[in-house]
Write a protein that holds these residues in place. Structure first.
Motif: not given
Length: 230
Positions: A163-190
């Motif tokens: 997100i930082s390298r893309l000059q974004g913010t967590a609040a305006t970012t979406v994670m697209v994934g397929d698993s619990e690992t991705d779900a937990l990562a998105a939750k942990n990152a906000g």
């Protein structure tokens, strides 16, 4: 279908099971090395369930079952990991392809100037090779692999780094994934979370991971995000 608020600006994608069906080549590489250790070959559907936490976890599960973790007391395990990576690198995309609708969706997002990154637990050098082989590199100015940083998903650091390298913010970012690992990562990152139903989640209900959205074909992503369509 529900749509996201128009505040979503940045998209992070998982790789294996989300953008690319890579299980067939991971399966062949896994069977190659476990048979060298005297184990029987495993069926594709079983290995598909083992994907998602990197090569060391994949091989531990391939050798000792789903709940296994990389051992600290097996002197041959690291050599097995090295043999796996060597074989897999040579056959990385023999039978691996983007899921239907992936390329078209990424092309639309690129035309819309949407900042995108790949955040995966796959080693970074293999991630770049796969993206190059499948002509996907052109969509992703930022790639974060499982060994790029000191932490990997589900830790939030890889997502925050992208997100930082893309000059974004967590609040305006979406994670697209397929698993619990991705779900937990998105939750942990906000971040917001979208899950694809075609991926590697061991047959567990995606609803149990509480995503903000689920798509059953990649061409549904544009509509779900509320972006203009061609």
């Amino acid at each position: 279908m529900m749509t996201f608020p128009s505040t979503i600006r940045t998209i992070l994608f998982d790789l294996d099971g989300t953008l690319v069906d890579s299980a067939p080549d991971l399966w062949r590489a896994t069977n190659h090395v476990i048979t060298l250790r005297g184990r029987s070959e495993l069926p594709l559907e079983l290995v598909r369930d083992y994907v998602g936490n990197g090569a060391r976890y994949l091989l531990a599960r391939g050798l000792w079952g789903l709940g296994a973790t990389p051992p600290e007391d097996d002197p041959d395990f690291e050599a097995t990991v090295t043999a796996f990576l060597d074989y897999y690198r040579q056959h990385l995309t023999d039978h691996s392809f983007p899921y239907p609708g992936v390329v078209e969706t990424l092309e639309t997002l690129k035309r819309l100037n949407c900042p995108m990154a790949v955040v995966t637990n796959k080693p970074e050098f293999l991630t770049h090779l796969m993206l190059d082989d499948l002509d996907l590199t052109r969509f992703f100015p930022v790639v974060v692999g499982g060994d790029t940083l000191a932490e990997r998903k589900p830790h939030p650091l890889p997502l925050h780094h992208a997100i930082s390298r893309l000059q974004g913010t967590a609040a305006t970012t979406v994670m697209v994934g397929d698993s619990e690992t991705d779900a937990l990562a998105a939750k942990n990152a906000g971040c917001k979370l979208i899950l694809v139903s075609h991926g590697y989640n061991r047959g567990e209900p995606l609803e149990d991971l509480h995503p903000d959205g689920i798509i059953h074909h990649f061409n549904q992503l544009i509509e779900l995000l509320g972006y203009p369509q061609d």
